[in-house]
Write a protein that holds these residues in place. Structure first.
Motif, PDB file in Angstrom:
ATOM      1  N   ARG A 188     -13.191 -10.741  42.956  1.00  0.00           N
ATOM      2  CA  ARG A 188     -11.739 -10.703  43.140  1.00  0.00           C
ATOM      3  C   ARG A 188     -11.362  -9.660  44.192  1.00  0.00           C
ATOM      4  NH1 ARG A 188      -6.566 -11.116  41.342  1.00  0.00           N
ATOM      5  NH2 ARG A 188      -5.571  -9.194  40.630  1.00  0.00           N
ATOM      6  N   ALA A 189     -11.999  -8.507  44.106  1.00  0.00           N
ATOM      7  CA  ALA A 189     -11.677  -7.447  45.063  1.00  0.00           C
ATOM      8  C   ALA A 189     -12.074  -7.834  46.480  1.00  0.00           C
ATOM      9  CB  ALA A 189     -12.379  -6.151  44.656  1.00  0.00           C
ATOM     10  N   GLY A 191     -11.963 -10.847  47.628  1.00  0.00           N
ATOM     11  CA  GLY A 191     -11.162 -11.974  48.102  1.00  0.00           C
ATOM     12  C   GLY A 191     -11.869 -13.300  48.052  1.00  0.00           C
ATOM     13  N   ALA A 193     -12.637 -14.838  45.025  1.00  0.00           N
ATOM     14  CA  ALA A 193     -12.390 -15.523  43.756  1.00  0.00           C
ATOM     15  C   ALA A 193     -11.243 -16.501  43.915  1.00  0.00           C
ATOM     16  CB  ALA A 193     -12.074 -14.512  42.667  1.00  0.00           C
TER      17      ALA A 193
ATOM     18  N   SER C 356      -6.637 -13.521  44.189  1.00  0.00           N
ATOM     19  CA  SER C 356      -7.673 -12.761  44.872  1.00  0.00           C
ATOM     20  C   SER C 356      -7.485 -12.724  46.390  1.00  0.00           C
ATOM     21  CB  SER C 356      -9.015 -13.371  44.513  1.00  0.00           C
ATOM     22  OG  SER C 356     -10.008 -12.948  45.359  1.00  0.00           O
ATOM     23  N   ALA C 357      -7.183 -13.900  46.978  1.00  0.00           N
ATOM     24  CA  ALA C 357      -7.089 -13.955  48.437  1.00  0.00           C
ATOM     25  C   ALA C 357      -5.910 -13.128  48.960  1.00  0.00           C
ATOM     26  CB  ALA C 357      -6.950 -15.402  48.895  1.00  0.00           C
ATOM     27  N   LEU C 359      -4.802 -10.337  47.231  1.00  0.00           N
ATOM     28  CA  LEU C 359      -5.096  -8.945  46.880  1.00  0.00           C
ATOM     29  C   LEU C 359      -6.049  -8.281  47.882  1.00  0.00           C
ATOM     30  CD1 LEU C 359      -4.990  -6.695  44.555  1.00  0.00           C
ATOM     31  CD2 LEU C 359      -7.110  -7.701  43.759  1.00  0.00           C
ATOM     32  N   ALA C 360      -7.136  -8.998  48.201  1.00  0.00           N
ATOM     33  CA  ALA C 360      -8.220  -8.378  48.956  1.00  0.00           C
ATOM     34  C   ALA C 360      -7.798  -7.739  50.281  1.00  0.00           C
ATOM     35  CB  ALA C 360      -9.343  -9.380  49.166  1.00  0.00           C
ATOM     36  N   MET C 365     -11.155  -1.967  46.959  1.00  0.00           N
ATOM     37  CA  MET C 365     -11.678  -1.145  45.869  1.00  0.00           C
ATOM     38  C   MET C 365     -13.174  -0.967  46.030  1.00  0.00           C
ATOM     39  SD  MET C 365     -11.290   0.273  42.734  1.00  0.00           S
ATOM     40  CE  MET C 365     -12.668   1.116  41.952  1.00  0.00           C
ATOM     41  N   GLY C 386     -15.340  -9.261  54.716  1.00  0.00           N
ATOM     42  CA  GLY C 386     -13.920  -8.967  54.520  1.00  0.00           C
ATOM     43  C   GLY C 386     -13.067  -9.394  55.701  1.00  0.00           C
ATOM     44  N   LEU C 389     -12.793 -13.201  56.033  1.00  0.00           N
ATOM     45  CA  LEU C 389     -11.879 -13.816  55.079  1.00  0.00           C
ATOM     46  C   LEU C 389     -10.424 -13.528  55.419  1.00  0.00           C
ATOM     47  CD1 LEU C 389     -13.715 -13.187  51.710  1.00  0.00           C
ATOM     48  CD2 LEU C 389     -13.325 -15.370  52.818  1.00  0.00           C
ATOM     49  N   MET C 434     -15.591  -2.308  52.335  1.00  0.00           N
ATOM     50  CA  MET C 434     -14.219  -2.378  51.865  1.00  0.00           C
ATOM     51  C   MET C 434     -13.231  -1.923  52.922  1.00  0.00           C
ATOM     52  SD  MET C 434     -13.525  -3.819  49.275  1.00  0.00           S
ATOM     53  CE  MET C 434     -14.280  -4.592  47.903  1.00  0.00           C
TER      54      MET C 434
END
Ligand SMILES: Nc1ncnc2c1ncn2[C@@H]1O[C@H](COP(=O)(O)OP(=O)(O)OP(=O)(O)O)[C@@H](O)[C@H]1O
Ligand SMILES: Nc1ncnc2c1ncn2[C@@H]1O[C@H](COP(=O)(O)OP(=O)(O)OP(=O)(O)O)[C@@H](O)[C@H]1O
Ligand SMILES: [Mg+2]
Ligand SMILES: [Mg+2]
Lengths: 278, 209, 520
Positions: A188-189, A191, A193, C356-357, C359-360, C365, C386, C389, C434
């Protein structure tokens, strides 16, 4: 032994690595792990030998009555085991459709034909499935792997390196739930999920594979950590003696009684239907 | 960074980029990882056991054809043998998987322990026949074959007793085919995929080059 | 009876690497000597310790030369060595604290009464004031490290090998833990080898410093000789060893003393003028399924361009708070809400509700255990994931990956599998991965453990860059010099009694008083 075991009643913090948490310490919980296994096997024999409602019903009924003695958190148990009745129902359904069609026709929906005979068989399968599964799961949940390894090594004389390694690894089984949570958080973190069903399915399988690989890595490191603490050196001692008490005798006697009752009752009521045709 | 001097110029341990373990003795890591594999496959078995009756419905047209997926039951043996490469790995792993399946609970109950032993033995015999010195796709497939053969005999006695002989034979053939495909070839590719991640670096099976 | 350790031309090369992890080295450690092993991240310190403890599987690579413990090659089955691995998470053996501590002693064949007696005292000495039946799965990172150390403390081995034993332990009790380790050493006058990046904690207490470089041994000698010589010290600084500033600093007992602690702190938003991005209101946090909160009543704002440090003892609930802030676990109590540019476009204010998409790219994190978050099969891919995406163009992605690889010294291992890295390398990779998509809020859990001075400075540089671009950083950290370097305002989570041993309790309490003045 009860004074030396970690009586689970004293645990304030629940073990997140336990499938079903033990919340009370009962005489059954304090029994030797080997006794618990024996009880589960004996009960199983009662339901295994024959496919019929009576013998399975006796075992299941006794198991359900005896549930409080296991000291398990019943709500958590329900949450974990909801699939069991479901699975049993599916099994029963399959049987109802497949079994020999005898007796009066009760349901007739084209290809789905159920008769009194097939419904009887289905009910027997439903009860028997539960009677086979529940005792073992419930009793296994009350066993601390550590106590089990003590018992296996001290009483059954199994090789200690094997037993301790396997049981240390089996701790990872309980941790899988936490690992899965962590992995889902990580996905999830990052991206990756969510998304469409196809994407979710793909990421489910990817996740399972990652979990497997992670477990292997963990196992490898665990082996290093164990060797790093002198594991494998001959002359190991045990912190606790695994002993049998009066409670163990009672538990075995009761379960033998139930097993016998199940078989006798089935014969008496004429429902005995052995699996190995004879 | 400079390359090291050739390893063979000094004394000490020999370089061993070999696909066969240095010794047949079990190390702690062998036991632990066998158990990890057994537990993982046990989980798969458990899910499979729960859905078995539903799956059976799908094969109603010709019941013995259920053998076509029954080969999955022998996955643990070939998989462990090809990864651990020590005598007894297949048997131990299949037994652990069976215990996990039984403990998590399925309607097969404790009978799976017996099945586990028989199937594990089948997988083990092939690797033993090659003296635990040959670990290839072929050997793994053979091991899936024999394990499935052992399984079909025992299943025919335990569960399919009321079938006619022809059905039992058909079941055996289906089971053996799926044993080769799923548990032999499938196990091999699963092993390759795991090895590619570098997780098997502590094993002879982890040497991909 | 202690044993000497001798290496003659010893090297070890992992089978899937082109260079040896430990260059060929000659080393002699006398019986009963206390050695501090230093070296840049990835120099092979952990590998050398594993070799000394005899736990590297011979299948996993090639050794040359010889390594002797006493007169024979290392063999864990002789039971003379006690090893604590770098990763506290995967060395928990049993599911109860008491059993875990007992494991080593049982292997040594001690009588049961002796074992029982030692369990309690070792747990107390390591400041792990928990019941013996406490589940090990419910321990925080630092508590797991204390547990592993307690296991070795109880064993009293003849050779003690510890890999960064205090990396996850809060600074208030690191001194007490060190003293307990030294006491174990003194009890058997064991030979002891310790790896640690921060030399301050140990310098006064070791006989010898061994510095391992990437090509082999750099130097070996008593601490004063190694650090006293300006020429050697300069050389060490160059390859990234934390060198105490001056000979006097050798006596400095401050656990986290490092030569860059005094670095200037160009905090871009001194008056907290940036817009509020995240705000907590009477926040209580707990792990999923836990019945009691790990920390309660947390109130603070996270502003753009601002750095926030979350500090506190082991088990105070820092990691749990970080995960909650990042929208990964649900609030136990109260709430976390997003505001301003962070919120824009979201239907929900609580990050926990975001897909999720969404949030990231907004909140990044970094987990306390790096191995948890790796998803791909090579270092470079991990960094590229990262940004890709987030929809960056491929040239931008490549550029960003190049930049991060360079700043953190990961170029040589760009194609390696993330799980097969050294502890410090994994940590850097997880932080960089991250950071790569430039999230608005970056939440990091212990970002600097396992780092040498150079990689530490590289990380600080990256964090300052993040801040300068107007993003905010929330750092959970025991590393006060890091928090100083990024100019972080501190929030302390408290729960004093759970860990501190009686000896450190009063000291810690007074320290907390003086520190709380710094806390807004
Ligand atoms: N299991 C492994 N397989 C392959 N390579 C590895 C493995 N473990 C470590 N390495 C590599 O070996 C080298 C030395 O690793 P090691 O863990 O010994 O470093 P270290 O000095 O302990 O570093 P750190 O301070 O970051 O922990 C590194 O380049 C690392 O990437
Ligand atoms: N998976 C878990 N399940 C249940 N409880 C946990 C879990 N992990 C940690 N805890 C407990 O929750 C509390 C807070 O843990 P947390 O990991 O947030 O501490 P922390 O402040 O990050 O400590 P550290 O500095 O040691 O990392 C601790 O008391 C710990 O024992
Ligand atoms: Mg290391
Ligand atoms: Mg933490």
């Amino acid at each position: 032994m009860s004074d030396l075991t970690n009586a689970p009643a004293k645990v304030e913090v629940q073990d997140p690595g336990q499938l079903i948490p033990v919340v009370r310490s009962t005489p059954l919980v304090r029994c030797n792990p080997l006794t618990k296994i024996a009880v589960a096997l004996i009960l199983m024999v009662g339901a295994l030998l024959s496919i019929d409602l009576v013998s399975a019903g006796v075992v299941l009924g006794f198991t359900l009555i005896g549930l409080p003695a296991t000291g398990l958190d019943m709500i958590a148990a329900l949450k974990r085991l909801w699939f069991l009745p479901l699975g049993a129902l599916l099994a029963a359904w399959g049987t109802a459709i497949l079994a020999e069609k005898s007796g009066a026709v009760l349901v007739d929906l084209g290809p789905i034909l159920m008769t009194a005979g097939s419904l009887d068989a289905a009910a027997a399968i439903f009860v028997r499935t539960l009677a086979l599964a529940i005792p073992l799961i419930v009793l296994a949940s009350t066993i601390d792997p550590r106590d089990l390894s003590d018992a296996l090594i001290q009483h059954l004389r199994l090789p200690e390196v094997v037993v301790v390694s396997v049981l240390a690894a089996s701790r990872l089984l309980g941790l899988l739930v936490i690992e899965w949570q962590t992995l889902s958080m990580a996905r999830r973190a990052r991206g990756v999920a969510g998304g469409s069903i196809a994407r979710r399915t793909r990421s489910l399988f990817a996740g399972i594979f990652v979990l497997l690989v992670q477990s292997i890595r963990r196992g490898t490191t665990l082996a290093m950590a164990m060797e790093g603490r002198a594991f494998g050196r001959p002359g190991r001692t045990w912190r606790r003696q695994s002993v049998f008490g009066a409670g163990d005798g009672v538990a075995v006697a009761v379960s033998l009684g139930v097993c016998a009752l199940a078989i006798v009752a089935a014969h008496a009521l004429g429902t005995w239907n052995p699996i190995i045709a004879g | 960074m400079p390359k090291t001097t050739a390893p063979d110029t000094t004394t000490g341990f020999k370089p061993n980029y070999s696909h066969i373990p240095v010794t047949k003795q079990w190390r702690v890591v062998d036991y632990v990882v066998t158990a990890v594999l057994g537990i993982s496959v046990g989980l798969i078995f458990w899910v499979l056991a729960l859905s078995w009756k539903v799956l059976e419905l799908g094969f109603q047209a010709f019941p013995p054809s259920i053998g076509l997926i029954a080969g999955l039951w022998v996955l643990a043996g070939p998989l462990a043998a090809i990864i651990i490469r020590k005598p007894g790995a297949a048997l131990l792993c299949e037994m652990i998987a069976a215990i996990v399946e039984a403990v998590l609970g399925s309607h097969f109950g404790a009978t799976v322990l017996l099945s586990g032993f028989i199937q594990g033995l089948g997988a083990e015999l092939i690797f033993a026949a090659f003296g635990y010195r040959k670990f290839s796709l072929w050997v793994t497939s053979l091991s899936g074959l024999l394990a499935a053969a052992f399984m079909s005999v025992s299943e025919n006695i335990m569960y399919n007793a009321e079938w006619q002989l022809g059905f039992q034979a058909a079941y055996a053939v289906c089971a053996i085919i799926s044993g080769i495909v799923i548990s032999g070839i499938g196990a091999w590719f699963a092993y390759r995929a795991i090895a590619k991640t570098g997780a098997l670096s502590s094993f002879a099976s982890g040497r991909m080059r | 009876m202690a044993l000497p350790i001798t290496a003659r031309g010893f090297s070890w090369q992992h089978a899937d690497r082109d260079e040896p992890a430990v260059g060929p080295i000659n080393l002699h450690i006398a019986a009963g000597e206390k050695v501090l092993l230093l070296g840049p991240s990835g120099a092979g310190k952990s590998t050398l310790l594993h070799a000394i403890a005899g736990v590297v599987p011979s299948e996993s690579g090639t050794a040359t030369g010889e390594l002797l413990i006493g007169d024979c090659p290392p063999d864990p089955r002789r039971g003379e060595t006690g090893l604590v691995l770098q990763d506290p998470d995967s060395q928990v053996i049993f599911s109860r604290v008491g059993d875990d501590v007992a494991f080593g002693m049982e292997n040594l064949g001690l009588p049961a009464e002796e074992i029982e007696a030692r369990i309690a005292s070792s747990l107390a000495r390591m400041g792990l004031a928990l019941p013996q039946s406490h589940p090990t799965a419910a321990l925080s990172g630092g508590q797991k490290q204390r547990l592993a150390l307690a296991g070795i403390h109880a064993m009293r081995p003849e050779i003690i090998v510890l890999d960064e034993p205090t990396a996850n332990i809060d600074p208030d009790s690191a001194g007490a833990v060190r003293d307990a380790i030294l006491e174990t050493q003194a009890a058997t006058s064991a030979t002891m080898v310790i790896v640690e990046h921060r030399v301050g904690l140990w310098l006064d207490h070791v006989d010898t410093v061994v510095v391992l470089g990437r090509q082999g041994l750099i130097t070996q000698g008593p601490p004063r000789q190694v650090f006293g010589d300006p020429q050697i010290a300069g050389e060490l600084r160059e390859c990234g060893i934390w060198v105490p500033e001056d000979p006097e600093a050798v006596a400095n007992r401050e656990p986290m003393a490092g030569n860059r602690a005094t670095r200037a702190t160009p905090n871009p938003a001194p008056g907290s003028t940036g817009e509020v991005l995240l705000r907590t209101h009477r926040l209580g946090v707990a792990r999923p399924r836990a019945k009691v909160a790990a920390a309660t009543d947390i109130d603070f704002d996270v502003r753009a361009g601002e750095a926030l440090g979350i500090i506190g003892d082991n088990g105070a609930g820092k990691s749990t708070t970080a995960l909650t802030l990042a929208g990964l676990i649900s609030e136990f109590d109260g709430e976390v809400n997003a505001f301003g540019s962070l919120r824009s476009g979201a239907k929900q204010a609580r990050p926990f509700r975001w897909p999720s998409a969404f949030l990231a790219p907004r909140i990044g994190m970094v987990f306390q255990e790096p191995e948890h978050q790796f998803l791909t099969s090579s270092v470079a891919e991990e960094l590229a994931l990262g940004p890709r995406l987030a929809g960056w163009s491929s040239s931008d992605v490549d550029e960003r990956v190049e930049e991060l690889l360079h700043v953190l010294g990961l170029e040589t291992i760009a194609e390696a599998h993330p799980q097969g890295l050294s502890g410090g390398e994994k940590r850097r990779l997880s932080v960089a991965a991250m950071m790569a998509p430039r999230p608005r809020v970056l939440i990091v859990d212990e970002p600097t453990f396992g780092q040498d001075a150079l990689t530490w400075a590289g990380l600080v540089e990256l964090f300052l860059d993040v801040l300068a671009r107007g993003s905010s950083v929330v750092a959970v950290s025991h590393d006060h010099s890091f928090l100083d370097a990024i100019g972080a305002r501190r929030i302390e989570l408290g729960q004093p009694a759970a860990n501190a041993s009686p000896a450190t309790l009063s000291e810690a309490a007074s320290d907390r008083l003086s520190r709380s003045e710094r806390v807004e």
